[in-house]
Design a protein around this motif. Structure first.
Motif, PDB file in Angstrom:
ATOM      1  N   ALA A 167      13.120   4.337   0.259  1.00 17.48           N
ATOM      2  CA  ALA A 167      12.994   2.989  -0.476  1.00 17.48           C
ATOM      3  C   ALA A 167      12.633   2.485  -0.693  1.00 17.48           C
ATOM      4  O   ALA A 167      12.481   0.892  -1.257  1.00 17.48           O
ATOM      5  N   ALA A 168      14.135   2.099   0.869  1.00 15.03           N
ATOM      6  CA  ALA A 168      14.144   0.138   1.057  1.00 15.03           C
ATOM      7  C   ALA A 168      13.136  -0.821   1.854  1.00 15.03           C
ATOM      8  O   ALA A 168      12.566  -1.412   0.977  1.00 15.03           O
ATOM      9  N   VAL A 169      12.438  -0.155   2.151  1.00 12.43           N
ATOM     10  CA  VAL A 169      11.429   0.037   2.731  1.00 12.43           C
ATOM     11  C   VAL A 169      10.364  -0.374   1.794  1.00 12.43           C
ATOM     12  O   VAL A 169       9.503  -1.511   1.966  1.00 12.43           O
ATOM     13  N   ALA A 170       9.894   0.254   0.798  1.00 13.44           N
ATOM     14  CA  ALA A 170       8.644  -0.100  -0.136  1.00 13.44           C
ATOM     15  C   ALA A 170       9.549  -0.895  -0.754  1.00 13.44           C
ATOM     16  O   ALA A 170       8.093  -1.832  -1.128  1.00 13.44           O
ATOM     17  N   GLY A 171      10.567  -0.891  -1.049  1.00 15.34           N
ATOM     18  CA  GLY A 171      10.586  -2.234  -1.668  1.00 15.34           C
ATOM     19  C   GLY A 171      10.942  -3.447  -1.107  1.00 15.34           C
ATOM     20  O   GLY A 171      10.372  -4.670  -1.789  1.00 15.34           O
ATOM     21  N   GLU A 225       2.142   1.505  -5.075  1.00 12.32           N
ATOM     22  CA  GLU A 225       3.366   3.122  -4.138  1.00 12.32           C
ATOM     23  C   GLU A 225       3.072   2.526  -2.206  1.00 12.32           C
ATOM     24  O   GLU A 225       1.724   1.621  -2.232  1.00 12.32           O
ATOM     25  N   VAL A 226       3.825   2.956  -1.684  1.00  9.36           N
ATOM     26  CA  VAL A 226       3.746   2.453  -0.162  1.00  9.36           C
ATOM     27  C   VAL A 226       3.729   4.158   0.299  1.00  9.36           C
ATOM     28  O   VAL A 226       3.781   4.625   0.397  1.00  9.36           O
ATOM     29  N   THR A 227       2.404   4.071   1.404  1.00  9.10           N
ATOM     30  CA  THR A 227       2.545   5.465   1.745  1.00  9.10           C
ATOM     31  C   THR A 227       2.582   5.551   3.150  1.00  9.10           C
ATOM     32  O   THR A 227       2.052   4.510   3.559  1.00  9.10           O
ATOM     33  N   ALA A 277       7.370   1.833  -4.948  1.00  4.93           N
ATOM     34  CA  ALA A 277       7.315   0.171  -5.028  1.00  4.93           C
ATOM     35  C   ALA A 277       8.348  -0.436  -5.759  1.00  4.93           C
ATOM     36  O   ALA A 277       9.245  -1.212  -5.453  1.00  4.93           O
ATOM     37  N   THR A 278       7.929  -0.454  -6.540  1.00  2.76           N
ATOM     38  CA  THR A 278       8.764  -0.470  -8.163  1.00  2.76           C
ATOM     39  C   THR A 278       9.732  -0.198  -8.428  1.00  2.76           C
ATOM     40  O   THR A 278      10.121   0.995  -8.016  1.00  2.76           O
ATOM     41  N   VAL A 310      -5.197   5.135   4.975  1.00  3.55           N
ATOM     42  CA  VAL A 310      -3.998   5.847   4.458  1.00  3.55           C
ATOM     43  C   VAL A 310      -3.273   5.670   4.965  1.00  3.55           C
ATOM     44  O   VAL A 310      -2.181   5.432   3.375  1.00  3.55           O
ATOM     45  N   VAL A 311      -2.621   4.790   6.040  1.00  3.18           N
ATOM     46  CA  VAL A 311      -1.531   4.718   6.240  1.00  3.18           C
ATOM     47  C   VAL A 311      -1.002   3.308   6.058  1.00  3.18           C
ATOM     48  O   VAL A 311      -1.311   2.669   6.619  1.00  3.18           O
ATOM     49  N   GLN A 312       0.241   2.860   5.400  1.00  2.76           N
ATOM     50  CA  GLN A 312       0.585   1.648   5.390  1.00  2.76           C
ATOM     51  C   GLN A 312       1.910   0.812   6.273  1.00  2.76           C
ATOM     52  O   GLN A 312       1.939   0.046   6.844  1.00  2.76           O
ATOM     53  N   THR A 313       2.313   2.101   6.946  1.00  2.47           N
ATOM     54  CA  THR A 313       3.260   1.779   7.984  1.00  2.47           C
ATOM     55  C   THR A 313       4.023   3.052   8.002  1.00  2.47           C
ATOM     56  O   THR A 313       4.067   4.046   7.444  1.00  2.47           O
TER      57      THR A 313
END
Length: 462
Positions: free
Chosen positions: A276-280, A295-297, A326-327, A378-381
């Motif tokens: 959750a912290a990484v997404a933010g 949002e983050v995949t 991410a929000t 598809v994948v962001q990180t």
């Protein structure tokens, strides 16, 4: 082969590379893209010298046979590549000493580690290196250990470190093995390969219980990968660009208990808080660039084993792909992330490896894997989280003050994260390509801001 009592014994079975090992071998090329590792920060101690530390390390790697082995290709028809002792192994080719550039602070150390990541590892010898770093501002010593990912996954890599420290050496039995052990001969490789083929034919019978077990494992793998629907392409952002050879490392240190308490308060775990912290943090980074990210995949490695002994290396992993919000405030995101990860977790950890590893190997064989990896959306990180030692460790009598993990990245994923807990502190390393992520310090600051307020402020080597 004749045993000690004179009886004839069968030669040991070849130590074959696993399918997951071969996948890592296919995706890497000996450069930084396939390297993982860690930095151990050693406190200055009376009588501790780098010369003695080198000697200790040279002795202790005997407890990890794979560190003196290399991967050999088998002759045609003789099965998968195999691990065997490197008769030309020279410890001096793997252990060295460098002085940290001034001012010897954390930034200088991390930049030195990033530069070491770029050094190629010849596949004609064991795929690891250890570098003692002197000249640090606090008079301590850094121990940088780097391994090609084909050698070990994250849990196995952590086990290697556990074997090399004083506590692991005291627990490990003394080894008086013959080195180099004879490599398997071609006829032994061929016989072993045919035995394996016959075993697979025997397991492919029509028995209903076997079919049911196979179907259950496929279902578990599909659940871990995210369900039967094809993964959705994410909107194009600057997070996905082809990665170059350069690397930058940034580290955020937080209080482990504070992170754990936050996770429990919202029905989640430490891993859920990290995701959750990484997404933010990524949302904040892209907002500064004028990009929107709702949002983050994220791809999360899932180990098929909970732990391993230091001598049991290789890759035993699956992957869990999750799309997290991410929000919103961190607590709300942790709650939702925990719900998502619970849905994704299969009863058989790492079950997805049986599905994605063969697909990756097929793509590698036909020359498409790197092409697809450099263009996927598809994948962001990637985020890796490992549970490290709870009690303080020592090496050569010097206290290990910190363990800084080093993740890998590949394709077009320009930033990845690795978290390791150690002695009450959680350290999260942000690995990025500085040519694609010139604002990496802002990303580290955003991640630090996302995490619990009780976390200690980051100081040099904290």
């Amino acid at each position: 082969m004749t045993g000690a009592s004179g009886e004839v014994t069968a030669p040991p079975s070849p130590d074959r590379a696993s399918a997951a090992d071969l996948m890592q071998f296919a995706t890497g090329d000996g450069r930084a893209a396939g390297h993982i590792g860690a930095v151990l920060m050693l406190r200055a101690a009376p009588g501790f010298t780098v010369a003695e530390a080198r000697r200790i390390l040279g002795e202790r790697i005997r407890a990890v046979p794979r560190l003196r082995q290399r991967l050999y290709r088998a002759p045609p028809g003789c099965g998968r590549p195999y691990w065997a002792d490197d008769p030309a192994f020279d410890i001096n080719e793997h252990i060295r000493q460098v002085r940290c550039p001034p001012p010897g602070d954390e930034r200088a150390l991390l930049d030195l580690a990033a530069a070491e990541l770029r050094e190629p590892m010849p596949r004609s010898r064991p795929l690891w290196s250890a570098t003692f770093v002197t000249g640090l501002a606090d008079s301590g010593t850094g121990l940088l250990v780097i391994m090609d990912h084909v050698l070990a996954d994250g849990i196995a890599g952590l086990a290697v470190l556990g074997t090399l420290v004083d506590q692991g050496a005291e627990a490990a039995p003394a080894r008086a093995d013959r080195f180099p052990a004879p490599a398997p001969r071609a006829r032994e490789l061929a016989a072993d390969a045919w035995k394996g083929r016959l075993r697979r034919v025997g397991r492919a019978g029509p028995e209903a219980p076997r079919q049911a077990r196979g179907l259950r494992r496929i279902r578990e793998g599909i659940i871990e990968l995210g369900g039967p629907r094809p993964p959705r392409r994410r909107p194009a952002t600057s997070l996905n660009r082809p990665v170059g050879p350069r690397r930058r490392l940034d580290v955020v240190a937080v209080d482990l208990a504070a992170v754990r308490d936050l996770g429990h308060a919202h029905g989640g775990t430490v891993n859920d808080v990290v995701l959750a912290a990484v997404a933010g943090a990524l949302r904040t980074l892209l907002a500064a660039r004028g990009e929107l990210l709702g949002e983050v995949t994220i791809t999360v490695p899932v180990a098929a084993r909970q732990a391993t002994a230091g001598g049991e290396l290789g890759n035993q992993i699956g992957i869990m792909t999750v799309t997290v919000p991410a929000t919103g405030d961190l607590g709300t995101r942790v709650t939702r992330t925990a719900e998502i990860t619970r849905e994704r977790k299969s009863r058989v950890r790492g079950a997805s490896a049986a599905l994605f590893v063969p697909a990756f190997l097929l793509l590698a064989r036909i020359g498409l894997l790197r092409w697809i990896a450099s263009r996927q959306r598809v994948v962001q990180t990637f985020v890796t989280n490992l549970h490290g030692p709870e009690d303080p460790l020592t090496f050569g009598g010097a206290a290990v003050r910190a363990i800084i993990p080093i993740p890998s990245t590949t394709g077009n994923v320009t930033v990845t994260f690795a978290a390791v807990s150690y002695a009450g502190t959680l350290r999260i390393t942000v690995l990025s390509d500085p040519s694609r992520r010139p604002d990496a310090p802002a990303l580290a600051a955003a991640l630090r801001h996302e995490l619990p307020a009780q976390a200690p402020r980051t100081r040099s080597f904290t």
